[in-house]
Design an enzyme around this catalytic site. Structure first.
Site: not given
Length: 206
Positions: A16, A18, A122, A183, A188
Site C-alpha cells: 500500500d 500514500e 498503487d 490512511h 491499510d
C-alpha cells in the site's frame, strides 16, 4: 496422458502507498508499506520485518489540499530526517522480496503477486517510481476490492468494517490488531489481509 499440474502463487506481496495527490498522473509517493505472506495469508517473515517507509519530499515539492488536510503527520515525517529517498525505498522493497519470496525469478510464472485494496492505483506509481521492486512481481494483481464488490452484489453482505478493531483482530492471521489507523499504509495492508480472510470465510463458505 499427462496430468495438468496446478501451480499455486509463490507468495502475496501486500502493498500500500500514500500519494502526494489523488491525481495519479502527477502524484508522487509519500509512504510505502509491504508484508509478504503465503497463500494462506500467513507472514513469510517476522512482524519486525514488516516494511513501512516514509518517502522524502524534495525541497519545494507540494502536496494536494486533501493530503495536507488529512495526512499532516505523514507530510511532516516526509519532510524530516527519518524519510528515505525513492531509490532507498525501492532497494529495501526489492531486498525484502529477495529474502522472503525468493526473488528474482527468471520465469514470470514464479513471481509473487502484488495484493491489496484497489491495488491497481498503487501498481501505477510502483511501476513509475519503484523499478527494482516492480521487476520482481508477477503481472497479475490480487485486488481485494473485487471480492468486496462480489460480497455486496451476490451475497448482499454489509461492507467489511475496517474501523472495527474487534473484526480486524478476529480475521487478521495471528491477530494483534488493537487500534485502527486509517490512511496509514501499513495499517491499510493489515486491514486488507483481514478483509480477504473474512471473504474467504464467508463468501466461499456456502
Amino acid at each position: 496422458m499427462s496430468e495438468n499440474v496446478v501451480k499455486k502463487t509463490s507468495a502475496y506481496v501486500w502493498f500500500d502507498a500514500e500519494f502526494t495527490s489523488l491525481n495519479l498522473e502527477s502524484a508522487r509517493l509519500l509512504q510505502v508499506a509491504a508484508i509478504v505472506t503465503d497463500t494462506e495469508l500467513n507472514r513469510l517473515h517476522p512482524e519486525s520485518a514488516d516494511l513501512n517507509l516514509c518517502i522524502k519530499l524534495p525541497d519545494g515539492e507540494s502536496v494536494s489540499e486533501w493530503v495536507e488536510e488529512n495526512l499532516p503527520g505523514l507530510v511532516k515525517q516526509c519532510r524530516s530526517a527519518e524519510a528515505v529517498t525513492l531509490e532507498e525505498a525501492d532497494r529495501q522493497l526489492a531486498s525484502m522480496l529477495d529474502q522472503y519470496a525468493g526473488t528474482p525469478y527468471e520465469a514470470i510464472s514464479g513471481r509473487p503477486v502484488l495484493a491489496g485494496n484497489s491495488v491497481h492505483n498503487d501498481w501505477v506509481l510502483m511501476r513509475r517510481f519503484l523499478p527494482e521492486f516492480g521487476s520482481r512481481l508477477h503481472y497479475r494483481l490480487l485486488d481485494v476490492s473485487t471480492l468486496k464488490i462480489q460480497w455486496t452484489d451476490i451475497r448482499g453482505g454489509a461492507a467489511f468494517d475496517k474501523d472495527s478493531v474487534a473484526l480486524l483482530d478476529q480475521y487478521f492471521p495471528a491477530g494483534g490488531i488493537n487500534t485502527a489507523n486509517a490512511h496509514d499504509a501499513l495499517f491499510d495492508i493489515k486491514a486488507s489481509i483481514a478483509e480477504l480472510a473474512y471473504y474467504r470465510a464467508n463468501l466461499f463458505a456456502h
